[in-house]
Design a protein around this motif. Structure first.
Motif, PDB file in Angstrom:
ATOM      1  N   LEU A 113       5.634   1.928   3.896  1.00 50.64           N
ATOM      2  CA  LEU A 113       5.103   2.832   3.055  1.00 50.64           C
ATOM      3  C   LEU A 113       5.232   2.379   1.590  1.00 50.64           C
ATOM      4  O   LEU A 113       4.382   2.402   0.876  1.00 50.64           O
ATOM      5  CB  LEU A 113       5.745   4.261   3.244  1.00 50.64           C
ATOM      6  N   THR A 141       2.617  -0.061   0.706  1.00 49.42           N
ATOM      7  CA  THR A 141       1.396   0.280   0.570  1.00 49.42           C
ATOM      8  C   THR A 141       0.818  -0.242  -0.852  1.00 49.42           C
ATOM      9  O   THR A 141      -0.738  -0.646  -0.761  1.00 49.42           O
ATOM     10  CB  THR A 141       1.131   1.759   0.746  1.00 49.42           C
ATOM     11  N   LYS A 183       0.250  11.256  -1.619  1.00 50.60           N
ATOM     12  CA  LYS A 183      -0.974  11.294  -0.848  1.00 50.60           C
ATOM     13  C   LYS A 183      -0.666  11.507   0.358  1.00 50.60           C
ATOM     14  O   LYS A 183      -1.164  12.269   1.394  1.00 50.60           O
ATOM     15  CB  LYS A 183      -2.024  10.454  -1.071  1.00 50.60           C
ATOM     16  N   ARG A 184       0.028  10.425   0.811  1.00 46.72           N
ATOM     17  CA  ARG A 184       0.530  10.418   2.624  1.00 46.72           C
ATOM     18  C   ARG A 184       1.226  11.176   3.188  1.00 46.72           C
ATOM     19  O   ARG A 184       1.122  11.788   4.231  1.00 46.72           O
ATOM     20  CB  ARG A 184       0.979   9.146   2.827  1.00 46.72           C
ATOM     21  N   LYS A 193       5.005  13.650  10.349  1.00 46.11           N
ATOM     22  CA  LYS A 193       4.177  12.932   9.611  1.00 46.11           C
ATOM     23  C   LYS A 193       4.249  11.762   9.840  1.00 46.11           C
ATOM     24  O   LYS A 193       3.826  10.721   9.163  1.00 46.11           O
ATOM     25  CB  LYS A 193       4.694  13.203   7.905  1.00 46.11           C
ATOM     26  N   VAL A 223      -0.053   2.864   7.255  1.00 46.66           N
ATOM     27  CA  VAL A 223      -1.059   2.915   6.356  1.00 46.66           C
ATOM     28  C   VAL A 223      -2.685   2.327   7.151  1.00 46.66           C
ATOM     29  O   VAL A 223      -2.516   1.527   8.086  1.00 46.66           O
ATOM     30  CB  VAL A 223      -0.692   1.464   5.402  1.00 46.66           C
TER      31      VAL A 223
END
Length: 445
Positions: free
Chosen positions: A17, A20, A47-48, A123, A134
């Motif tokens: 993460l 990214t 956003k994720r 999530k 990603v």
């Protein structure tokens, strides 16, 4: 070891993460500044996951090899997840072909409060997705092995009781996020508490060795893909001469039983999400402890007084039984069944449930001096256990003592307990001694 799967999965998520940002600036038409890199990573993270991310510092270089370093990272939560430093080393040759591959990721001082990590439930990656967190836009792609090696130092898990435990470790990955080798160790534990996994010839099967409490807990772990995008993890392990006190102390806990345990353990978990595997974990262990010591209970005293008893010790030649555990939202439920204890002065059998450190169980104790099958209720907590007779059993014990000392006490207690179960709820025994029996003509003592 506690929570081994959770530790490496959360570590993988953190690396990918936060990486990214590296993918974003590599895809851009110009080289951004360190501040822009930090801003883009924060934006992509929120956003994720819907959670803000603060980055104290970011630095990257392309030459002689691509490196991205983030420092003083924290989630925007009441009790944030914090990260002192993460370093990602990428492969330049792969980048030139627009393929993202991380050669090594190193994490320093990652703190994971349980309540904050729960915000990310649901999530995480699904098994069918192969663990990809990603999504890259064309023409960029992830390498077959996106991350070759990950190392961490001082990864701290803070549980719901606010107990903080630090771990060190490293993982070498094969394709599809399969660990080729893995090592996870409780930082500073003495004797050492560590887990070692070694993959067998590219199969979803790992030789598993756990060193803990001066003994071993070793065997084989399997990973299976099930229908409907489900994942199954199972293991067959054999504890051998594991010191119980050393085991629990390595993880900041205390125990009311001392001795070295051996036996057989099976564990299994099924889930549609990687992060749910630990929450769904179930274990089944048959065990024996020879010799053993109950460090906070005196069973002989409890029987002889026929009342509430706390404290004391009970030496045992042997303690055997079955332990089943089940994860829940509020902790792990532990059920002990077919418990059997034996020593030179007594034998006992029973069942026990332990949840959130509260004890609830029953035991029948036989003393060598002739008291047979005295029923006892187990209650209290792990730090302050107690044994007692219920109200009905206590009344029955008094009657049995008046009619026939010794064996009559136990028989009366058992009858009183069964009558109570039939006609009334189990009530804890009051903290008072049973009435003194009256002498009867014709009854010898």
């Amino acid at each position: 070891m506690k929570h081994p799967v959770r530790r490496w999965l959360i570590g993988i998520a953190a690396v990918l993460l936060l990486g990214t940002g590296a993918l974003v600036w590599l895809a851009s038409t110009r080289l951004p500044s360190d501040e822009e890199v930090a801003a883009r990573i924060s934006e992509a993270f929120e956003k994720r996951f819907g959670v803000g991310l603060k980055i104290g510092g970011a630095h990257w270089t392309l030459w002689p090899s691509p490196v991205l370093v983030l420092s003083e990272v924290a989630t925007d939560q009441p009790r944030p997840i914090t990260l002192r430093r993460i370093t990602l080393q990428l492969k330049l040759r792969k980048l030139l072909h627009r393929i993202v591959a991380i050669d090594e990721a190193e994490i320093e001082s990652l703190v994971l409060p349980r309540e904050s990590v729960r915000a990310f439930r649901g999530k995480g990656p699904k098994p069918k997705e192969g663990g990809d967190i990603v999504a890259l836009s064309a023409p960029w792609a992830l390498a077959p092995i996106p991350l070759e090696k990950m190392r961490w130092r001082d990864l701290v898990w803070i549980d719901r009781r606010d107990i903080a435990l630090a771990y060190d470790g490293d993982i070498d990955f094969d394709a599809h996020w399969r660990p080729r080798q893995a090592r996870i160790e409780r930082a500073g534990a003495s004797p050492p508490a560590r887990l070692r996994l070694d993959r067998e010839a590219g199969r979803d099967r790992w030789r598993t060795r756990i060193d803990v409490g001066g003994g071993t807990w070793s065997g084989v772990t399997l990973l299976e893909n099930l229908p409907n995008d489900m994942l199954r993890v199972s293991a067959e392990l054999e504890p051998r001469q594991v010191d119980i006190e050393g085991l629990v102390q390595a993880f900041g806990r205390r125990t009311a039983v001392a001795g070295k345990v051996s036996g057989q353990t099976t564990l299994v978990s099924e889930a549609g999400e990687v992060g749910a595997l630990m929450r769904n974990l179930r274990t089944h262990t048959t065990f024996s402890v020879r010799p053993a010591m109950l460090t906070r209970l005196d069973l002989a005293k409890a029987v002889s007084t026929a009342g509430i008893s706390r404290g004391g010790t009970t030496p045992l030649d042997e303690l055997t039984g079955i332990l089943d555990t089940q994860g829940t939202e509020d902790g792990i439920v532990m059920r002990y069944t077919e418990l059997k204890a034996r020593s030179g002065m007594l034998t006992a059998s029973g069942n026990l449930r332990l949840f959130n450190r509260k004890l609830d169980g029953e035991m029948a104790v036989d003393l060598v001096d002739g008291v047979v099958g005295m029923p006892l209720k187990i209650g209290g907590t792990m730090s302050d256990p107690e044994v007692s007779l219920t109200g009905g059993a206590l009344a029955g014990a008094a009657v049995g003592t008046a009619v026939l000392p010794g064996v009559g006490t136990a028989i009366g207690a058992r009858v009183g307990q069964q009558m109570e179960r039939l006609f009334g709820a189990d009530e804890p025994a009051k903290k008072k001694a049973p009435p003194q029996p009256q002498k009867s003509p014709g009854v010898s003592r």
